[in-house]
Design a protein around this motif. Structure first.
Motif, PDB file in Angstrom:
ATOM      1  N   PRO A 274      31.640  29.139  63.126  1.00 11.69           N
ATOM      2  CA  PRO A 274      33.053  29.342  63.457  1.00 11.69           C
ATOM      3  C   PRO A 274      33.251  30.670  64.190  1.00 11.69           C
ATOM      4  O   PRO A 274      32.560  31.657  63.907  1.00 11.69           O
ATOM      5  CB  PRO A 274      33.733  29.378  62.077  1.00 11.69           C
ATOM      6  CG  PRO A 274      32.766  28.744  61.140  1.00 11.69           C
ATOM      7  CD  PRO A 274      31.409  29.017  61.681  1.00 11.69           C
ATOM      8  N   ARG A 275      34.193  30.685  65.113  1.00 13.14           N
ATOM      9  CA  ARG A 275      34.472  31.898  65.888  1.00 13.14           C
ATOM     10  C   ARG A 275      34.790  33.080  64.973  1.00 13.14           C
ATOM     11  O   ARG A 275      34.374  34.206  65.231  1.00 13.14           O
ATOM     12  CB  ARG A 275      35.644  31.622  66.845  1.00 13.14           C
ATOM     13  CG  ARG A 275      36.154  32.848  67.592  1.00 13.14           C
ATOM     14  CD  ARG A 275      35.150  33.336  68.622  1.00 13.14           C
ATOM     15  NE  ARG A 275      35.548  34.630  69.169  1.00 13.14           N
ATOM     16  CZ  ARG A 275      34.956  35.210  70.201  1.00 13.14           C
ATOM     17  NH1 ARG A 275      33.961  34.608  70.810  1.00 13.14           N
ATOM     18  NH2 ARG A 275      35.356  36.378  70.642  1.00 13.14           N
ATOM     19  N   THR A 276      35.511  32.820  63.891  1.00 11.68           N
ATOM     20  CA  THR A 276      35.868  33.915  62.974  1.00 11.68           C
ATOM     21  C   THR A 276      34.630  34.538  62.352  1.00 11.68           C
ATOM     22  O   THR A 276      34.562  35.757  62.179  1.00 11.68           O
ATOM     23  CB  THR A 276      36.800  33.409  61.859  1.00 11.68           C
ATOM     24  OG1 THR A 276      36.218  32.233  61.248  1.00 11.68           O
ATOM     25  CG2 THR A 276      38.174  33.057  62.408  1.00 11.68           C
ATOM     26  N   GLU A 277      33.621  33.720  62.024  1.00  8.79           N
ATOM     27  CA  GLU A 277      32.372  34.239  61.445  1.00  8.79           C
ATOM     28  C   GLU A 277      31.620  35.079  62.468  1.00  8.79           C
ATOM     29  O   GLU A 277      31.099  36.156  62.143  1.00  8.79           O
ATOM     30  CB  GLU A 277      31.504  33.074  60.977  1.00  8.79           C
ATOM     31  CG  GLU A 277      30.165  33.508  60.384  1.00  8.79           C
ATOM     32  CD  GLU A 277      29.293  32.314  60.004  1.00  8.79           C
ATOM     33  OE1 GLU A 277      28.057  32.425  60.150  1.00  8.79           O
ATOM     34  OE2 GLU A 277      29.849  31.282  59.578  1.00  8.79           O
ATOM     35  N   ILE A 278      31.565  34.607  63.706  1.00 15.65           N
ATOM     36  CA  ILE A 278      30.870  35.348  64.757  1.00 15.65           C
ATOM     37  C   ILE A 278      31.520  36.715  64.960  1.00 15.65           C
ATOM     38  O   ILE A 278      30.835  37.747  64.993  1.00 15.65           O
ATOM     39  CB  ILE A 278      30.869  34.528  66.066  1.00 15.65           C
ATOM     40  CG1 ILE A 278      29.980  33.290  65.903  1.00 15.65           C
ATOM     41  CG2 ILE A 278      30.381  35.373  67.240  1.00 15.65           C
ATOM     42  CD1 ILE A 278      30.095  32.291  67.039  1.00 15.65           C
ATOM     43  N   GLU A 279      32.836  36.743  65.085  1.00 20.35           N
ATOM     44  CA  GLU A 279      33.541  38.017  65.280  1.00 20.35           C
ATOM     45  C   GLU A 279      33.350  38.939  64.089  1.00 20.35           C
ATOM     46  O   GLU A 279      33.118  40.142  64.248  1.00 20.35           O
ATOM     47  CB  GLU A 279      35.029  37.763  65.526  1.00 20.35           C
ATOM     48  CG  GLU A 279      35.331  37.231  66.907  1.00 20.35           C
ATOM     49  CD  GLU A 279      36.781  37.439  67.307  1.00 20.35           C
ATOM     50  OE1 GLU A 279      37.545  38.055  66.525  1.00 20.35           O
ATOM     51  OE2 GLU A 279      37.158  36.991  68.401  1.00 20.35           O
ATOM     52  N   GLU A 280      33.436  38.380  62.889  1.00 19.18           N
ATOM     53  CA  GLU A 280      33.322  39.199  61.674  1.00 19.18           C
ATOM     54  C   GLU A 280      31.957  39.870  61.596  1.00 19.18           C
ATOM     55  O   GLU A 280      31.851  41.070  61.307  1.00 19.18           O
ATOM     56  CB  GLU A 280      33.558  38.321  60.448  1.00 19.18           C
ATOM     57  CG  GLU A 280      33.437  39.061  59.126  1.00 19.18           C
ATOM     58  CD  GLU A 280      33.580  38.127  57.931  1.00 19.18           C
ATOM     59  OE1 GLU A 280      33.013  38.453  56.874  1.00 19.18           O
ATOM     60  OE2 GLU A 280      34.238  37.068  58.065  1.00 19.18           O
ATOM     61  N   ILE A 281      30.893  39.116  61.867  1.00 23.26           N
ATOM     62  CA  ILE A 281      29.548  39.681  61.754  1.00 23.26           C
ATOM     63  C   ILE A 281      29.306  40.727  62.842  1.00 23.26           C
ATOM     64  O   ILE A 281      28.794  41.822  62.567  1.00 23.26           O
ATOM     65  CB  ILE A 281      28.492  38.561  61.768  1.00 23.26           C
ATOM     66  CG1 ILE A 281      28.528  37.814  60.433  1.00 23.26           C
ATOM     67  CG2 ILE A 281      27.095  39.129  62.041  1.00 23.26           C
ATOM     68  CD1 ILE A 281      27.602  36.627  60.337  1.00 23.26           C
TER      69      ILE A 281
END
Length: 336
Positions: A274-281
């Motif tokens: 998910p895009r949110t996971e990519i940004e968060e990491i």
């Protein structure tokens, strides 16, 4: 705009040209990035030689990761992004070895304006891979041990740093004594030289402890020797094959001790997470760079025009750090 272009597969200095190309028209969700820094990675040279998981059409832009500032935006891009520093995700949809890059906004993650762009430019591949290797396969607890091959590479430095932040101990395999000293300086807990008695030396270094996870970039026999020191149910993750050989792991260890063998390729995660996971990491990794917890040694930076010398340095086996392009740089710079 100037960019390095791959005209055929082969040796980097023979099949890459520096060309001036016209600035392409921006799509509605595209961004023009004025590049600040872009590193060279082993995967880039596999791509150039036609040995990577992506095969380009020629001529192809080249270079997987880097950072720069947003200079122009498409009509559907948030205007707040203009002028901001962004990390380019290493999808190989765009080449970062260029003074300007056009990329879709989905392939960008905003980064701090205050942090060293050289260090930020390197988080796209190695730190993200290291973070995911340490978090996806085994629930590591403080005091657990992991083993890794090629520990003196930049990936090894990031694995050691992230493991240390989590209270996890590292058993590190290298091939040369000077590499062992380098890994000790980085904070590796135990360092073992690869040789004929690797399993015995690993067991002595662990002093009765067992590994929970083995991370391998080499293939061949060394990972199999490390796997003998895994706990029952432990995991081996292969993220590169420097030797070109399949990991030599005993089938009996996989069957009777319940070990598992995994392959990891960062692009699969970028495609599917998910895009949110990519940004968060990536933002978490950017914060660790900003506070000094995460860094890699830089040996030299080069301007784009000195790309052949940059390739020669990057392909040496005994470097003391990473080789990067720094845009706007006019002279070779030593960062050692």
């Amino acid at each position: 705009m100037r960019q390095l272009q791959l005209i055929a597969h082969g040796e980097p200095s023979e099949v890459i040209e520096l060309n001036t190309v016209s600035e392409p028209a921006l799509g509605q969700e595209d961004v023009l990035i004025s590049m600040e820094a872009a590193p060279m990675n082993p995967s880039d040279f596999l791509f150039v030689r036609g040995m990577y998981g992506i095969r380009p059409a020629f001529p192809s832009s080249v270079g997987a990761e880097g950072v720069g500032r947003v200079a122009k935006i498409g009509s559907k891009v948030d205007v707040a992004l203009r002028g901001k520093r962004v990390l380019i995700l290493p999808t190989y949809e765009q080449g970062t070895w260029a003074d300007e890059v056009v990329a879709p906004v989905r392939n960008l993650v905003p980064m701090s304006d205050e942090t060293d762009p050289l260090q930020l430019s390197m988080i796209g591949i190695n730190p993200a891979t290291a973070y995911l290797l340490l978090n996806r396969y085994v629930s590591l607890m403080p005091g657990d041990w992991i083993g890794q091959t090629a520990a003196n590479a930049a990936m090894g430095q990031y694995i050691i740093a992230l493991a240390k932040l989590a209270g996890v101990k590292t058993l590190n395999v290298v091939r040369r004594e000077e590499a062992a000293e380098q890994v000790r300086r980085w904070g590796g807990d135990r360092v073992v030289l690869q040789g004929d008695n690797l399993h015995k030396d690993v067991e002595e270094a662990l002093d009765g402890k067992k590994l929970s996870l083995v991370l391998d970039a080499v293939g061949g026999p060394p990972v199999g020797e490390l796997a003998k020191s895994l706990k029952p149910g432990g995991s081996i993750v292969v993220y590169a094959l420097q030797s070109g050989q399949f990991p030599a792991i005993s089938p009996g260890d996989l069957i009777y001790r319940g070990l598992s063998l995994h392959g990891f390729w960062l692009i699969n995660w970028i495609r599917n997470a998910p895009r949110t996971e990519i940004e968060e990491i990536y933002q978490k990794l950017g914060d660790l760079v900003a506070d000094g917890s995460l860094s890699a040694a830089v040996e030299h930076v080069y301007p784009l025009a000195q790309f052949k010398e940059a390739f020669r340095q990057s392909l040496k086996s005994n470097r003391s750090g990473k080789i990067l392009f720094q845009f706007g740089a006019t002279d070779q710079t030593d960062r050692g």
